[in-house]
Motif scaffolding. Structure first.
Motif, PDB file in Angstrom:
ATOM      1  N   THR A 211       0.864  -1.185   0.000  1.00  8.83           N
ATOM      2  CA  THR A 211       0.000   0.000   0.000  1.00  8.83           C
ATOM      3  C   THR A 211       0.893   1.225   0.000  1.00  8.83           C
ATOM      4  O   THR A 211       1.695   1.411   0.927  1.00  8.83           O
ATOM      5  CB  THR A 211      -0.919   0.019   1.232  1.00  8.83           C
ATOM      6  OG1 THR A 211      -1.731  -1.156   1.227  1.00  8.83           O
ATOM      7  CG2 THR A 211      -1.821   1.243   1.207  1.00  8.83           C
ATOM      8  N   LYS A 213       0.276   4.998  -0.281  1.00 11.29           N
ATOM      9  CA  LYS A 213      -0.781   6.013  -0.312  1.00 11.29           C
ATOM     10  C   LYS A 213      -0.407   7.225  -1.154  1.00 11.29           C
ATOM     11  O   LYS A 213      -1.250   7.789  -1.838  1.00 11.29           O
ATOM     12  CB  LYS A 213      -1.117   6.444   1.113  1.00 11.29           C
ATOM     13  CG  LYS A 213      -1.767   5.346   1.943  1.00 11.29           C
ATOM     14  CD  LYS A 213      -2.142   5.840   3.328  1.00 11.29           C
ATOM     15  CE  LYS A 213      -2.808   4.740   4.141  1.00 11.29           C
ATOM     16  NZ  LYS A 213      -3.170   5.206   5.509  1.00 11.29           N
ATOM     17  N   SER A 214       0.864   7.644  -1.101  1.00  8.71           N
ATOM     18  CA  SER A 214       1.248   8.855  -1.829  1.00  8.71           C
ATOM     19  C   SER A 214       1.144   8.677  -3.335  1.00  8.71           C
ATOM     20  O   SER A 214       1.052   9.656  -4.073  1.00  8.71           O
ATOM     21  CB  SER A 214       2.676   9.258  -1.455  1.00  8.71           C
ATOM     22  OG  SER A 214       3.583   8.206  -1.721  1.00  8.71           O
ATOM     23  N   GLY A 216      -1.201   6.341  -4.577  1.00  7.64           N
ATOM     24  CA  GLY A 216      -2.504   5.735  -4.817  1.00  7.64           C
ATOM     25  C   GLY A 216      -2.427   4.270  -5.185  1.00  7.64           C
ATOM     26  O   GLY A 216      -3.302   3.760  -5.899  1.00  7.64           O
ATOM     27  N   ASP A 218      -2.425   0.252  -4.193  1.00  5.95           N
ATOM     28  CA  ASP A 218      -2.863  -0.707  -3.177  1.00  5.95           C
ATOM     29  C   ASP A 218      -3.161  -2.022  -3.889  1.00  5.95           C
ATOM     30  O   ASP A 218      -4.247  -2.227  -4.415  1.00  5.95           O
ATOM     31  CB  ASP A 218      -4.100  -0.204  -2.432  1.00  5.95           C
ATOM     32  CG  ASP A 218      -4.483  -1.117  -1.272  1.00  5.95           C
ATOM     33  OD1 ASP A 218      -3.659  -1.962  -0.888  1.00  5.95           O
ATOM     34  OD2 ASP A 218      -5.610  -0.985  -0.757  1.00  5.95           O
TER      35      ASP A 218
END
Length: 412
Positions: A211, A213-214, A216, A218
């Motif tokens: 994952t 997040k920075s 996007g 996953d």
């Protein structure tokens, strides 16, 4: 033989100049035909030998060699050697033509060498990916680095051949432009360093669920190359992440969870604090009908009654002495329910605990581990647990918190 065609053309009445030119042209055509014939014969032999070898051997390496057409590239080497030997003979008396043709053959040799190296690296890469030890390693990154150096040396060699400058002199001359080279290949250098660190520290493997997040991302890692990492997200979209971002930014790797004995379930049920109360004797008798906590209530009630009688507690008011609460009994019921669930790993932590009360109610956290780590099955197991526990709260006279209903009540 060298003067055969020249003499023939002279006998036909052509001048010395045209006879010499036609002599070179004919020999060039014959050389081309000879090289093509040699290549065709050697190609057939190599195809026959390698196919027989691939069928008889157990290793897949020779199969990958054939798939990447490495043997077919080797069939170009004998014609090139013949051409190099024949150039001096054919272009005798034409130094400029000999020089040009020699350069062309040298350039072709460099290009052929690069293609053989590239196809060989691709073969080694595919072969190593079949080995369990290397299957999840970023092999693509290392082969790309080797090919970058190979192409760089190849291009320098070609430029040295064209400009007729000594290779090492040409190479050292480029040292003055090293700052520009570093700037141009900045991403490549960063990617190479990142690939080494990723492999050495075992940070990410092909097939890992990460994952990021920075970016996007996953999902599962599909490919780790020199410049980028491809992640197939759970919605089947592809996210491309710069390789050096793996060591410069923070990301989450779920490999530890996948390799462990279970996948964690950690969620809360929000309860209204106003619904928490002491249990009367009739409440306790009613709750004894729930099989999971029958023995617990019998033993716990007896212990509390004995202790209250020993201390002479006045039980006309429930707040005096020790008492059972609907929340405490429900917490015990939830714990016994989890311990009896066969879908959970009971060798890992299983508990039901309170978190700090909030304006949104009292959070009762369920903490346990699902045996099945597949996402779909995991969600089903977790949903089944919370379906049951949320429905069971009514049996204990507890109420689930709903913000909308409380907000309306406050406004009224």
């Amino acid at each position: 033989m060298k003067h055969f065609f020249r003499d023939l053309f002279l006998d036909m009445g052509l001048g010395d100049k045209w006879s010499a030119y036609l002599d070179v042209t004919v020999f060039t055509i014959l050389l081309f035909g000879l090289c093509w014939a040699v290549h065709w014969v050697i190609r057939k032999i190599i195809i026959f030998v390698f196919h027989k070898l691939a069928d008889r051997t157990k290793t897949k390496f020779d199969d990958f060699l054939v798939n990447h057409r490495v043997p077919l590239r080797l069939a170009f080497i004998p014609p090139l050697l013949i051409a190099f030997d024949a150039v001096t003979f054919i272009y005798q008396g034409f130094p400029k033509g000999e020089k040009v043709v020699t350069k062309v053959l040298m350039l072709a040799s460099v290009y052929l060498t690069l293609t053989i190296i590239r196809r060989t690296f691709n073969t080694v890469e595919d072969y190593l990916k079949t080995k369990p030890r290397f299957k999840d390693k970023p092999i693509d990154s290392f082969t790309q680095v080797f090919m970058i150096f190979a192409w760089a040396l190849g291009i320098f060699s070609m430029l040295a051949i064209i400009t007729e400058i000594n290779f090492w002199h040409f190479f050292t001359t480029l040292g003055a432009a090293s700052a520009i080279v570093l700037l141009v290949f900045k991403d490549t250098i960063l990617g190479f360093v990142a690939s080494i660190q990723v492999a050495a520290n075992d940070m990410v493997r092909i097939g890992d669920w990460i994952t990021f997040k920075s970016y996007g991302a996953d999902g599962d890692v599909m490919e780790i190359s020199l410049a980028s990492v491809k992640v197939r997200n759970w919605d089947n979209t592809i996210t491309t992440i710069p390789t050096y971002a793996l060591i410069s930014d923070s990301f989450q790797n779920w490999r530890g969870m996948i390799e462990s004995g279970g996948r964690r379930i950690k969620r809360v049920i929000w309860l209204k604090q106003k619904s928490v109360k002491f249990l009367k004797d009739e409440d306790v008798e009613r709750l004894k009908e729930i099989q999971l906590i029958t023995d617990y209530l019998i033993k716990r009630s007896a212990d509390i009654q004995t202790d209250n009688e020993k201390r002479g507690v006045d039980k006309s008011n429930l707040i005096n002495g020790r008492n059972l609460t609907n929340l405490g009994v429900f917490r015990k019921y939830a714990l016994e329910y989890l311990r009896g669930n066969p879908a959970l790993n009971h060798e890992m932590i299983t508990m039901v605990r309170y978190l700090e009360p909030t304006p949104q109610g009292l959070p009762l956290e369920i903490y346990c581990w699902s045996k099945d780590k597949v996402w779909e099955n995991y969600e089903y197991i977790m949903s089944d647990i919370f379906d049951h526990l949320m429905a069971a709260t009514a049996q204990f006279d507890l109420e689930l918190f709903e913000f909308s209903s409380d907000a309306v009540r406050i406004e009224k």
